[in-house]
Design a protein around this motif. Structure first.
Motif, short mmCIF file in Angstrom:
data_model
loop_
_atom_site.label_atom_id
_atom_site.label_comp_id
_atom_site.label_asym_id
_atom_site.label_seq_id
_atom_site.Cartn_x
_atom_site.Cartn_y
_atom_site.Cartn_z
N UNK A 329 27.04 38.61 51.18
CA UNK A 329 27.59 38.48 52.54
C UNK A 329 28.26 39.79 52.93
N UNK A 330 27.87 40.33 54.07
CA UNK A 330 28.39 41.63 54.52
C UNK A 330 28.99 41.51 55.92
N UNK A 363 33.26 37.45 51.25
CA UNK A 363 32.69 38.70 51.77
C UNK A 363 32.56 39.70 50.63
N UNK A 364 31.34 40.16 50.40
CA UNK A 364 31.07 41.09 49.30
C UNK A 364 31.15 42.54 49.74
N UNK A 394 42.18 52.69 50.77
CA UNK A 394 42.98 52.14 49.67
C UNK A 394 43.28 50.66 49.87
N UNK A 395 43.58 50.27 51.09
CA UNK A 395 43.87 48.86 51.37
C UNK A 395 42.62 48.00 51.24
N UNK A 396 41.47 48.56 51.64
CA UNK A 396 40.21 47.82 51.50
C UNK A 396 39.90 47.56 50.03
N UNK A 401 36.56 44.06 48.17
CA UNK A 401 35.38 44.13 49.05
C UNK A 401 34.87 45.56 49.00
N UNK A 402 33.57 45.73 48.74
CA UNK A 402 33.01 47.07 48.62
C UNK A 402 32.81 47.69 50.00
N UNK A 403 33.37 48.87 50.19
CA UNK A 403 33.26 49.58 51.47
C UNK A 403 31.99 50.42 51.50
N UNK A 404 31.21 50.26 52.60
CA UNK A 404 30.01 51.07 52.83
C UNK A 404 30.20 51.80 54.15
#
Length: 450
Positions: A329-330, A363-364, A394-396, A401-404
């Protein structure tokens, strides 16, 4: 038999090619008989040999074989040419306005083998995404919010006791196979001061279908056939839900349109604390749940966080299907903040709002734009209190949850997603997630700043 004879009616230009095919078949069969020296056409063979003797003074069965080979070749050519012309004629009769129909059929077959994508949301953000996705796959399921209660949708919702058709209409038009006059008519909005003023023709059409079929899904299937869409448009629920927003000042505001109006009336100084629906636990549409179970990837957004994305997730069965499914899920974060909903929000603030409602671990991935719009575009947004959503890495990371990150606005540098860039990025990510690359390496690769 009557149906077959209809193809022989004058004016279809089919009989000539059927006759040519028949002649070619007869010549081919006769040639094969001569080659194999069967005495099926004995009298004719005897005549040929007599002619040969008259011309050359000798008998030669080799001549019969050569003549047979020639007839086979001529017959085969006639048959192939006739078949080609028949196919072209059938295609023209079935679809006279289509050009390069064979190429379009091949394209449809390729799209049918594409990624299975479930896009959840509503508003203009979802319809923008669908316009790009339909160029990469036809296995699209758009699960759309039906909580809109403003404008034409709100009026029809109250007067006809139906779900809001506006977002459904936008998604249908976005997924239509190609732009036609019919799609333009669907988006036509009446002006003036009469009862039709402000209504969209597409909304009226969907409303009529809903009353005729007494079924939202039946109405959408009929409209999908009319517009020849790629994919499916599904409501999150067929119940006429209403949004409830608990504000940071303690007030509870009912109705999507009233929420934005209330925040505006307070000068944007208050925020939405929590969202819910009336009825509390609306029932999901079965086809929507099945689409989630079969999906290769699920996307949330882009669109208004509280009034487009969250309403679908407030349907318990939809949320449970996402949690129990295997598809990643993105969340696609908005490029700009919204004064009425997310003023001052960072990317992590968007994620925290979602997690507060649906829980962690759902949410992945979060896909964000890391390119800056043009200065003149930003100035226009600043006038209405909107600004680029800040990426607080940093907060993410603390939210698991992986940031792209990616440039999602393209060379135009407008403050909106480029539909083709966004859809291509989703397909790229989905393809990578289907590989056998180890999760650690894949996470490192996707998390790189591009």
């Amino acid at each position: 038999m009557k149906i077959l004879l209809q193809w022989l009616y004058p004016g279809l230009n089919i009989k000539r090619w059927m006759i040519l095919f028949s002649v070619g078949l007869i010549v081919l069969v006769f040639g094969m008989v001569l080659i194999m020296n069967y005495q099926v056409f004995g009298q004719m063979e005897e005549s040929i040999l007599r002619l040969l003797f008259f011309l050359t003074g000798t008998y030669s069965y080799t001549f019969l074989v050569v003549a047979g080979v020639g007839m086979v070749i001529i017959g085969a050519i006639c048959m192939l040419y006739a078949v080609r012309k028949l196919v072209q004629r059938f295609f023209y009769l079935l679809s006279p306005d289509e050009k390069n129909l064979s190429r379009q059929i091949a394209s449809k077959m390729e799209l049918s083998r594409g990624m299975k994508i479930v896009a959840i949301g509503g508003g203009h953000g979802l319809s923008m995404l669908l316009r790009g996705l339909k160029e990469r796959t036809s296995n699209i399921s758009a699960i759309v919010t039906v909580a809109d209660d403003g404008g034409s949708s709100g009026r029809l919702r109250e007067e006809m006791n139906i779900v809001a058709p506006g977002d459904l209409r936008n998604c249908l038009v976005a997924l239509s196979d190609k732009e036609t006059v019919l799609e333009q008519l669907f988006q036509y909005r009446f002006s003036g001061e009469g009862e039709l003023a402000g209504h969209s023709l597409g909304n009226l059409f969907l409303a009529a279908l809903m009353k005729e079929f007494s079924d939202v899904q039946g109405a959408l299937e009929t409209a999908s056939t009319v517009l020849n869409i790629r994919g499916r448009v599904l409501p999150a629920t067929t119940e006429k839900i209403r949004l409830l927003a608990q504000m940071s000042d303690g007030e509870t505001v009912a109705g999507e349109s009233e929420i934005a109006a209330y925040i505006a009336s307070k000068g944007g100084s208050i925020k939405i604390h929590h969202m819910s629906t009336v009825p509390k636990d609306p029932m999901a549409v079965g086809d929507a749940l099945e689409s989630i179970r079969q999906a290769d990837i699920i996307t949330l957004g882009p669109g208004s966080l509280y009034t487009s994305v969250l309403p679908d997730l407030l349907v318990p069965e939809i949320l449970d299907a996402i949690k129990s499914g295997t598809a990643p899920c993105m969340y696609i974060c908005n490029i700009m903040t919204q004064p009425e909903e997310t003023k001052g929000y960072t990317v992590s603030d968007h994620l925290k709002a979602l997690i507060d409602h649906i829980g962690s671990g759902v949410i992945d991935y979060v896909l964000v734009n890391n390119a800056m719009p043009k200065s003149d575009v930003l100035q226009c947004y600043e006038k209405v209190g909107a600004a680029p959503v800040i990426i607080d890495r940093e907060e993410i990371a603390k939210l698991n949850v992986l940031l792209i990150e990616e440039d999602l606005i393209g060379s135009d540098r407008k403050a909106v997603h480029d539909t083709h860039i966004l859809s291509n990025e989703i397909i790229r990510i989905a393809n990578l997630l289907r590989t056998n690359i180890s999760p650690e390496i894949l996470a490192e690769y996707l998390g790189r700043k591009r």
